[in-house]
Design a protein around this motif. Structure first.
Motif, PDB file in Angstrom:
ATOM      1  N   ALA A 243      21.257 -11.758   0.824  1.00 14.67           N
ATOM      2  CA  ALA A 243      22.034 -10.552   1.085  1.00 14.67           C
ATOM      3  C   ALA A 243      23.235 -10.890   1.961  1.00 14.67           C
ATOM      4  O   ALA A 243      23.118 -11.617   2.954  1.00 14.67           O
ATOM      5  N   GLY A 244      24.404 -10.375   1.588  1.00 16.27           N
ATOM      6  CA  GLY A 244      25.611 -10.621   2.359  1.00 16.27           C
ATOM      7  C   GLY A 244      26.376 -11.852   1.931  1.00 16.27           C
ATOM      8  O   GLY A 244      27.446 -12.134   2.483  1.00 16.27           O
ATOM      9  N   THR A 245      25.850 -12.614   0.973  1.00 18.02           N
ATOM     10  CA  THR A 245      26.543 -13.802   0.468  1.00 18.02           C
ATOM     11  C   THR A 245      26.821 -13.617  -1.022  1.00 18.02           C
ATOM     12  O   THR A 245      26.265 -12.730  -1.666  1.00 18.02           O
ATOM     13  N   ALA A 246      27.675 -14.460  -1.567  1.00 16.36           N
ATOM     14  CA  ALA A 246      27.997 -14.373  -2.982  1.00 16.36           C
ATOM     15  C   ALA A 246      26.785 -14.779  -3.818  1.00 16.36           C
ATOM     16  O   ALA A 246      26.164 -15.808  -3.554  1.00 16.36           O
ATOM     17  N   ALA A 247      26.466 -13.960  -4.818  1.00 18.67           N
ATOM     18  CA  ALA A 247      25.346 -14.272  -5.699  1.00 18.67           C
ATOM     19  C   ALA A 247      25.714 -15.409  -6.641  1.00 18.67           C
ATOM     20  O   ALA A 247      26.877 -15.597  -6.988  1.00 18.67           O
ATOM     21  N   SER A 248      24.700 -16.168  -7.054  1.00 21.50           N
ATOM     22  CA  SER A 248      24.901 -17.337  -7.899  1.00 21.50           C
ATOM     23  C   SER A 248      23.994 -17.250  -9.119  1.00 21.50           C
ATOM     24  O   SER A 248      23.052 -16.446  -9.155  1.00 21.50           O
ATOM     25  N   PRO A 249      24.226 -18.088 -10.135  1.00 17.15           N
ATOM     26  CA  PRO A 249      23.297 -18.133 -11.271  1.00 17.15           C
ATOM     27  C   PRO A 249      21.882 -18.463 -10.811  1.00 17.15           C
ATOM     28  O   PRO A 249      21.675 -19.133  -9.787  1.00 17.15           O
ATOM     29  N   LEU A 250      20.895 -18.004 -11.584  1.00 18.81           N
ATOM     30  CA  LEU A 250      19.500 -18.170 -11.188  1.00 18.81           C
ATOM     31  C   LEU A 250      19.110 -19.633 -11.025  1.00 18.81           C
ATOM     32  O   LEU A 250      18.218 -19.957 -10.243  1.00 18.81           O
ATOM     33  N   ALA A 251      19.754 -20.515 -11.762  1.00 23.02           N
ATOM     34  CA  ALA A 251      19.409 -21.932 -11.663  1.00 23.02           C
ATOM     35  C   ALA A 251      19.647 -22.468 -10.264  1.00 23.02           C
ATOM     36  O   ALA A 251      19.049 -23.471  -9.864  1.00 23.02           O
ATOM     37  N   ALA A 252      20.520 -21.805  -9.490  1.00 24.00           N
ATOM     38  CA  ALA A 252      20.813 -22.258  -8.131  1.00 24.00           C
ATOM     39  C   ALA A 252      19.840 -21.681  -7.112  1.00 24.00           C
ATOM     40  O   ALA A 252      19.895 -22.035  -5.932  1.00 24.00           O
ATOM     41  N   SER A 253      18.942 -20.798  -7.540  1.00 23.27           N
ATOM     42  CA  SER A 253      18.008 -20.162  -6.617  1.00 23.27           C
ATOM     43  C   SER A 253      16.639 -20.800  -6.739  1.00 23.27           C
ATOM     44  O   SER A 253      16.312 -21.449  -7.729  1.00 23.27           O
ATOM     45  N   GLY A 254      15.807 -20.611  -5.718  1.00 25.91           N
ATOM     46  CA  GLY A 254      14.441 -21.110  -5.763  1.00 25.91           C
ATOM     47  C   GLY A 254      13.588 -20.293  -6.725  1.00 25.91           C
ATOM     48  O   GLY A 254      13.900 -19.145  -7.051  1.00 25.91           O
ATOM     49  N   ALA A 606       7.492  -7.250  22.598  1.00 24.44           N
ATOM     50  CA  ALA A 606       7.231  -8.351  21.669  1.00 24.44           C
ATOM     51  C   ALA A 606       7.428  -7.901  20.227  1.00 24.44           C
ATOM     52  O   ALA A 606       7.989  -8.626  19.397  1.00 24.44           O
ATOM     53  N   ILE A 607       6.962  -6.698  19.909  1.00 24.45           N
ATOM     54  CA  ILE A 607       7.118  -6.164  18.553  1.00 24.45           C
ATOM     55  C   ILE A 607       8.589  -5.985  18.219  1.00 24.45           C
ATOM     56  O   ILE A 607       9.061  -6.383  17.139  1.00 24.45           O
ATOM     57  N   ARG A 608       9.335  -5.422  19.142  1.00 25.41           N
ATOM     58  CA  ARG A 608      10.773  -5.213  18.886  1.00 25.41           C
ATOM     59  C   ARG A 608      11.507  -6.547  18.791  1.00 25.41           C
ATOM     60  O   ARG A 608      12.434  -6.697  17.992  1.00 25.41           O
ATOM     61  N   PHE A 609      11.117  -7.507  19.591  1.00 24.04           N
ATOM     62  CA  PHE A 609      11.767  -8.828  19.555  1.00 24.04           C
ATOM     63  C   PHE A 609      11.689  -9.434  18.157  1.00 24.04           C
ATOM     64  O   PHE A 609      12.663 -10.000  17.648  1.00 24.04           O
ATOM     65  N   LEU A 610      10.531  -9.313  17.530  1.00 23.74           N
ATOM     66  CA  LEU A 610      10.346  -9.951  16.229  1.00 23.74           C
ATOM     67  C   LEU A 610      10.826  -9.097  15.060  1.00 23.74           C
ATOM     68  O   LEU A 610      11.181  -9.639  14.004  1.00 23.74           O
ATOM     69  N   CYS A 611      10.851  -7.786  15.228  1.00 21.42           N
ATOM     70  CA  CYS A 611      10.979  -6.927  14.049  1.00 21.42           C
ATOM     71  C   CYS A 611      12.258  -6.105  13.961  1.00 21.42           C
ATOM     72  O   CYS A 611      12.595  -5.637  12.863  1.00 21.42           O
ATOM     73  N   THR A 612      12.966  -5.882  15.027  1.00 18.78           N
ATOM     74  CA  THR A 612      14.087  -4.945  14.970  1.00 18.78           C
ATOM     75  C   THR A 612      15.435  -5.617  14.829  1.00 18.78           C
ATOM     76  O   THR A 612      16.434  -4.951  14.644  1.00 18.78           O
ATOM     77  N   ASP A 613      15.505  -6.935  14.914  1.00 19.96           N
ATOM     78  CA  ASP A 613      16.791  -7.632  14.843  1.00 19.96           C
ATOM     79  C   ASP A 613      16.732  -8.660  13.728  1.00 19.96           C
ATOM     80  O   ASP A 613      16.374  -9.811  13.930  1.00 19.96           O
ATOM     81  N   ALA A 614      17.108  -8.216  12.512  1.00 20.32           N
ATOM     82  CA  ALA A 614      17.047  -9.139  11.372  1.00 20.32           C
ATOM     83  C   ALA A 614      18.032 -10.273  11.536  1.00 20.32           C
ATOM     84  O   ALA A 614      17.765 -11.415  11.156  1.00 20.32           O
ATOM     85  N   ALA A 615      19.208  -9.986  12.131  1.00 16.83           N
ATOM     86  CA  ALA A 615      20.218 -11.031  12.302  1.00 16.83           C
ATOM     87  C   ALA A 615      19.719 -12.141  13.206  1.00 16.83           C
ATOM     88  O   ALA A 615      20.120 -13.297  13.087  1.00 16.83           O
ATOM     89  N   GLY A 616      18.810 -11.806  14.132  1.00 16.23           N
ATOM     90  CA  GLY A 616      18.292 -12.804  15.051  1.00 16.23           C
ATOM     91  C   GLY A 616      17.344 -13.792  14.434  1.00 16.23           C
ATOM     92  O   GLY A 616      16.901 -14.736  15.083  1.00 16.23           O
ATOM     93  N   ASP A 617      17.008 -13.594  13.136  1.00 17.44           N
ATOM     94  CA  ASP A 617      16.114 -14.539  12.472  1.00 17.44           C
ATOM     95  C   ASP A 617      16.800 -15.861  12.180  1.00 17.44           C
ATOM     96  O   ASP A 617      16.152 -16.873  11.961  1.00 17.44           O
ATOM     97  N   GLY A 618      18.108 -15.851  12.120  1.00 15.89           N
ATOM     98  CA  GLY A 618      18.814 -17.073  11.775  1.00 15.89           C
ATOM     99  C   GLY A 618      18.723 -18.105  12.882  1.00 15.89           C
ATOM    100  O   GLY A 618      18.724 -17.787  14.069  1.00 15.89           O
ATOM    101  N   GLN A 619      18.665 -19.373  12.492  1.00 16.97           N
ATOM    102  CA  GLN A 619      18.592 -20.441  13.480  1.00 16.97           C
ATOM    103  C   GLN A 619      19.987 -20.783  13.988  1.00 16.97           C
ATOM    104  O   GLN A 619      20.989 -20.563  13.320  1.00 16.97           O
ATOM    105  N   VAL A 620      20.024 -21.314  15.178  1.00 17.35           N
ATOM    106  CA  VAL A 620      21.271 -21.838  15.729  1.00 17.35           C
ATOM    107  C   VAL A 620      21.097 -23.337  15.914  1.00 17.35           C
ATOM    108  O   VAL A 620      19.991 -23.853  15.968  1.00 17.35           O
ATOM    109  N   ALA A 621      22.194 -24.009  15.999  1.00 20.71           N
ATOM    110  CA  ALA A 621      22.114 -25.467  16.151  1.00 20.71           C
ATOM    111  C   ALA A 621      21.531 -25.820  17.505  1.00 20.71           C
ATOM    112  O   ALA A 621      21.867 -25.219  18.525  1.00 20.71           O
ATOM    113  N   ALA A 622      20.651 -26.813  17.534  1.00 15.88           N
ATOM    114  CA  ALA A 622      20.072 -27.278  18.794  1.00 15.88           C
ATOM    115  C   ALA A 622      21.140 -27.998  19.603  1.00 15.88           C
ATOM    116  O   ALA A 622      21.964 -28.729  19.065  1.00 15.88           O
ATOM    117  N   ARG A 623      21.119 -27.769  20.915  1.00 19.28           N
ATOM    118  CA  ARG A 623      22.118 -28.401  21.795  1.00 19.28           C
ATOM    119  C   ARG A 623      21.405 -29.256  22.836  1.00 19.28           C
ATOM    120  O   ARG A 623      20.331 -28.958  23.250  1.00 19.28           O
TER     121      ARG A 623
END
Length: 623
Positions: A243-254, A606-623
């Motif tokens: 979601a939010g990215t350009a869709a591709s042919p099915l062969a490019a998806s899992g 704890a429930i809100r931390f895991l469930c209310t912020d979908a954008a926060g699921d993305g990883q960030v680069a380790a520093r």
């Protein structure tokens, strides 16, 4: 449904649930036998039958004199407005005047010595033979999704037809279809008039004009093929992407999300073009290529869609009702745990004596005479935990079973939208609750968090398995006492690993039970406590009379029995209440949204931390 002498079933009666039936069991236990029986008893929705009786359907250990397979289907809850279509198939039901039952049966006789083909005989209602097509069967259709579906191939070969059916159902009458084709045709003419396209035409016309100048001069033009409704639908391609990215042919998806898309197109087709009173969706092994959390979400979605199909108000009784019923086969403990035990039919391999062959026998869990509370308890205990650990992008880690049993009821309250909330807030609340059920919950058996955190948060090449992890643990100390060193050690782990994942420590003051204590929760806690073994009103009164009721309430669950002395000598005041037993009873109460209860802040956070912020699921680069 009744199956006799068919494949591995000598005689098996299979009760099908109104919304979802989940057939579980080991290999060769008869799950696919049930699916094939439904395919033979009903017509496919698209009219393209691919399953017929064959000689191999005769039960394997049958003698030459034995009768062939016999299959029977009962269709319940037919309302009076629908009775005309099923009139000849209706059977009498005592005690029911507003709903009716239709029944039909098919028997198969294998080829005899003088014949190359077997024969089928249909019977309907109270046993009336049917010559020709069984009319009542047209109101009940099926859609069959086989195991190990190749979604890319299915959508490539049938995608045009499926998109065409969805589009046709949405457009409705022929006038709207014609207007749609005319509108697309106008846009296609604009493509032909594009300057670059006309430049190609002119480039071709120069040599063409020279070649034909001495005969009959010719001139070419470029245009798109004459559009029709079918050609427009065939030219559309199903694409897929995050979601939010350009869709591709099915062969490019899992394969997993491609299979999810395939199921979504089937559901969209059923919704847009309801062509039967009841469509039975037969799905073999929906877990194929799906990670555990997506399996859970898929089953929840299918159950929700089946239920919603029955809530639609049919304005014209002459039109198909459009109801959906789901039958699923699975080997997945994740799917079987995600289903209610009321929806489970366990297929087992059975034989009466060693000389007999193995038979498929059903064990419908609803027929074990479980009461509603037992069903609720089993549903919670069968919920999968550690088996999904290696698929956990989001995870709750908790010390014991009590938190695991209570968390779904608490999350439902924490994530519920406010009364009168706007549509956007309601949608966000819905997504947050679905995210909770898509999150792995793991008991760590005490306080052994480190090994689980290491699996989830220790990075490899800058990436870790768990993107967001909430660890729920007890401090085991009073409010004014220093925090145990082990808690700071847990905080230090993520930093020492330089983990890109996020860790939230949810700390209970003392333990779970005292943390639940507050004035607004007192009545719910009292009712749950009094349902437990060895509880009593006098023990509850002693809690209220104590100097610190929260502490006294927590002591009801300690391992050792308290003892005191009175006139008769030393006497037990009461044995400890098992924590999981209390958690089950409290969860039962909290399933009723009318019961007042405030979720402790540390659990709500704890429930809100895991469930209310979908954008926060993305990883960030380790520093």
């Amino acid at each position: 449904m009744l199956i006799e002498r068919f494949r591995s079933c000598e005689r098996a009666r299979i009760p099908l649930r109104q919304d979802v039936t989940v057939l579980v069991g080991e290999n060769n236990a008869g799950k696919s036998t049930v699916i094939d029986a439904l395919r033979l008893l009903t017509d496919p929705l698209d009219g393209r039958r691919s399953r017929y009786f064959e000689e191999g359907d005769l039960i394997r250990w049958a003698t030459a004199e034995a009768n062939g397979p016999s299959l029977q289907l009962d269709v319940a809850d037919i309302v009076p407005a629908q009775s005309g279509a099923y009139l000849e198939a209706l059977v009498h039901q005592s005690g029911s005047t507003d709903k009716r039952l239709a029944r039909w049966q098919v028997s198969y006789t294998p080829p005899q010595a003088s014949s190359r083909r077997g024969s089928t005989v249909w019977v309907q209602g109270a046993g009336q033979p049917v010559s020709g097509e069984l009319s009542a069967r047209g109101g009940v259709r099926h859609v069959y999704l086989p195991a190990l579906r190749d979604a890319e191939r299915e959508l490539a070969s049938a995608g045009g037809d499926r998109v065409r059916m969805i589009l046709r159902g949405l457009l409705g009458d022929n006038q709207r279809v014609d207007a749609f084709v005319e509108r697309i045709a106008g846009q296609m003419k604009g493509v032909a008039a594009d300057s670059d396209v006309t430049a190609v035409r002119d480039k071709i016309n120069r040599p063409l004009g020279e070649l034909t100048a001495g005969a009959h001069p010719q001139e070419s033009d470029l245009g798109l093929a004459e559009p029709t409704f079918a050609s427009i639908a065939r030219s559309l391609r199903v694409l897929l992407g995050d979601a939010g990215t350009a869709a591709s042919p099915l062969a490019a998806s899992g394969l997993g999300y491609a299979n999810t898309l395939f199921i979504a197109t089937v559901m969209a087709e059923l919704d847009a073009a309801a062509e039967a009173d009841l469509t039975v969706l037969l799905v073999e092994e929906p877990e194929a290529h799906l990670h555990p959390q997506l399996q859970t979400l898929l089953l929840r979605y299918l159950r929700r869609r089946a239920h919603q199909s029955r809530e639609k108000q049919i304005q014209d009784p002459s039109q198909p009702a459009g109801h959906i019923q789901i039958v699923v086969t699975t080997h997945s403990p994740i799917l079987s745990a995600a289903a209610s035990v009321e929806d489970l039919v366990v297929m087992t391999r059975w034989r009466a004596k060693p000389s007999d062959g193995w038979q498929a026998r059903p064990l419908p869990v609803p027929e074990l005479n479980l009461d509603s509370r037992q069903v609720q308890h089993l549903d919670r205990y069968l919920d999968a935990t550690k088996s999904a650990l290696l698929f956990s992008s989001r995870a709750f880690l908790m010390e014991g079973l009590s938190e695991l049993l209570l968390l779904p009821a608490l999350a439902t309250r924490v994530l519920a939208p406010r009364p009168g909330a706007a549509e956007g807030e309601q949608q966000a609340a819905f997504e947050a609750l679905e995210r909770f059920f898509g999150t792995t919950r793991v008991i760590v058996d005490g306080v052994g968090f480190k090994v689980y955190l290491q699996v989830l948060l220790a990075p490899v090449d800058g990436v870790c398995l768990g993107r967001k992890v909430a660890a729920i643990t007890d401090t085991d100390v009073g409010l004014d006492e220093p925090e145990p060193e082990r808690l700071q050690a847990l905080r230090d782990l993520r930093e020492s690993w330089k983990s890109p994942g996020k860790l939230h420590l949810a700390l209970a003051p003392r333990t779970l039970e005292p943390a639940l204590w507050c004035d607004g929760n007192r009545e719910a806690l009292r009712q749950a406590f009094l349902r437990c073994p060895t509880s009593s009103q006098s023990r509850w009164d002693a809690v209220l009379a104590s100097a610190d009721p929260a502490v006294a309430f927590g002591e009801l669950f300690v391992a050792k029995a308290k003892r005191t002395a009175d006139e008769t000598g030393e006497q037990a005041v009461g044995t400890a209440i098992p924590k999981p037993v209390f958690a089950q009873e409290l969860a039962d109460l909290l399933d009723d949204p009318a019961v007042p209860f405030t979720v402790p802040d540390y659990l709500a956070d704890a429930i809100r931390f895991l469930c209310t912020d979908a954008a926060g699921d993305g990883q960030v680069a380790a520093r």
